[in-house]
Enzyme design. Structure first.
Site: not given
Lengths: 277, 260
Positions: B52-55
């Site tokens: 996920y793009e949150s890392g």
């Protein structure tokens, strides 16, 4: 280098945030500096350029209360719920004030913060290919790689006047630890001229291990202990995200009067760090 | 719920989950893509890698996140990296096989709009959330799947704004714009699945979900939709897939309701 001043939230904001400043409040879903944002609203700061990859409820509140002149962002919504009604009202109908926008992608903003932290004038990356964002944002440009000839996107480095973040812990010397989803907070603080860090608690020993994400005291202007300072977002290891608050915000923010009444009773009439629960 | 024993949304999610192969590295958008990716991981693709793009790298959430950065994603991840690292090393660095994207609007070439509808850019009729990670997912992931409920308002003849590149104006225009990746190879809706025509790159219907008619699909599409020469019926959801999906949703509802 001067070390961080450990102080109250009121004083941290009063000392470091001025009308007209560009202000990054970062925290990627996690560790969003709500309490600090509320204090900025209470102190009546205005004409701000608000910068945040994911403007959510805290920017909805700051925009709706008239703090902002301009918004720099890459995704503005109430995650999993829907629109930010105050942000939309400002963009679509100039209420309470017209809001200039500078719109990016996440990849671009993340690169721009990193370039700011690295002291570079601009960020260079492979992005903005074939979309319309460069047509509406003249800060999105391109450079040619001097070695391969590849056309790469370039945007100016992010260099805010002030970065505001919330983390789990500071020690008594003012060193700060971040854990969990760490977003762009380290880059935002290192890119900014001044910074405010609110923390869940101030401890004797950060206990972070040799590779922990730590901002040294001498990179920070002011630190204030504000337990629950990220509510309704969350602080890994302290409290979970209050998803029900995010859902409850939608009807509050839809209507100007309901919004103003809620802000008055939950923010304006409370003291710094008192929370909105 | 139809008399078939599953909803159109469930058919869409199951079809999307089947599109993911075991072992692939998938960059997951929030909402329907997240449900589909986690269904795949809990059924036929236990070794699919979800990012996920949150890392959150290689995350294995037990309940679906409401936001892209819920604590559940961080706690069940192999490791968590910063957002600049996520976009630079992992996405731009070419580590992602499949980008799984939702959208507000899509056109016949799989270009996506999540920015504005109607009016002008500065004074739109509807201001949408904006780009997020999608523009670079759309061009840096090896291929993308688009997941979207089908209606004339969502499947439009012309987008008011291109937020994320699909196949551009068709033909070779995507590559000419500078994209080096495949782009949308599949679109999954609640009525059918589409894939780009090999030459024109226009999305054409390749499978139709059980019980759905061609007329329904035509009526729900804002452009003159074409059907492949050999259209097949999408295989129905298996009982196991439905059971796992419903259990995921039930756990998610309990978890989100539990936070007052």
């Amino acid at each position: 280098m001067p070390r961080a001043v450990i102080t109250s939230l009121e004083e941290a904001v009063a000392e470091n945030v001025r009308d007209g400043d560009s202000l990054s409040l970062e925290g990627f879903t996690h560790l969003i500096p709500y309490a600090a944002g509320h204090e900025i609203i209470r102190q009546g700061r205005k004409d701000l350029t608000l910068i945040r990859m994911t403007p959510d409820i805290i920017f909805d509140q700051m925009i709706g209360m008239g703090c902002a002149r301009k918004l720099v962002f890459s995704w503005g919504g109430n995650p999993g719920v829907g629109s930010l009604h105050r942000m939309r009202d400002a963009i679509e109908r100039d209420w309470p004030l017209p809001l200039e926008i500078e719109e990016h992608s996440h990849g671009a903003m993340a690169n721009a913060y990193e370039a700011g932290a690295a002291g570079l004038p601009c960020a260079v990356f492979r992005g903005y290919i074939g979309n319309d964002l460069p047509k509406v944002n003249d800060r999105i440009r391109s450079v040619e790689c001097p070695f391969t000839g590849e056309k790469l996107a370039a945007i100016p480095a992010m260099r805010p006047d002030v970065a505001v973040i919330h983390t789990q812990k500071a020690d008594r010397r003012g060193n700060v630890l971040l854990e969990g989803i760490i977003g762009v907070q380290k880059e935002a603080v290192l890119a900014a001229s001044r910074s405010i860090v609110t923390v869940e608690e101030i401890v004797d020993d950060l206990g972070g291990g040799p590779n922990a994400v730590i901002l040294p005291s001498w990179t920070i202007s002011a630190i204030a202990a504000v337990p629950d300072g990220a509510f309704p977002s969350y602080a890994h290891g302290y409290y979970p995200r209050d998803n029900s608050f995010y859902k409850a915000w939608d009807p509050i923010a839809r209507d100007r009067e309901t919004f103003r009444a809620w802000m008055d009773s939950h923010v304006m009439q409370r003291k710094a760090g008192e929370g909105v629960q | 719920m139809s008399d078939r024993g599953y909803t159109a949304d469930e058919m869409m999610t199951v079809a999307a989950s089947r599109a993911l192969q075991n072992g692939q590295v998938c960059f997951v958008g929030i909402g329907q893509p997240s449900a589909a990716a986690n269904l795949a991981r809990q059924t036929h693709a236990p070794d699919v890698v979800l990012i996920y793009e949150s890392g959150t790298l290689e995350t294995r959430p037990d309940v679906l996140p409401l936001s892209i950065g819920d604590g559940e994603l961080a706690e069940t991840a192999l490791t968590n990296v910063s957002v600049p690292e996520m976009f630079r090393y992992w996405l731009q660095g070419g580590r992602i096989d499949v980008g799984f994207l939702g959208a507000a609007q899509v056109d016949r070439f799989g270009n996506i709009n999540t920015t504005v509808i109607g009016g002008t850019y500065l004074k739109p009729k509807t201001r949408l959330p904006g780009a997020g990670g999608a523009p670079e997912i759309a061009t840096s992931a090896r291929e993308t799947f688009i997941l979207l409920r089908q209606s004339p308002r969502a499947f439009v003849e012309k987008l008011d704004f291109i937020t994320s590149l699909g196949h551009g104006n068709g033909g070779n225009s995507r590559a000419e714009a500078g994209a080096r990746t495949l782009g949308p190879t599949r679109l999954i809706s609640d009525l059918c699945q589409m894939a780009p025509d090999p030459e024109t790159r226009e999305l054409i219907v390749t499978t139709i979900h059980p019980g759905v008619t061609r007329d329904q699909i035509t009526a729900a599409t804002g452009w003159d939709i074409r059907f492949a020469d050999s259209v097949t019926e999408t295989p129905v959801p298996e009982p196991t897939e439905l059971a796992v999906l419903r259990e995921i949703h039930a756990r998610t509802a309990r978890a989100h309701a539990g936070q007052a």
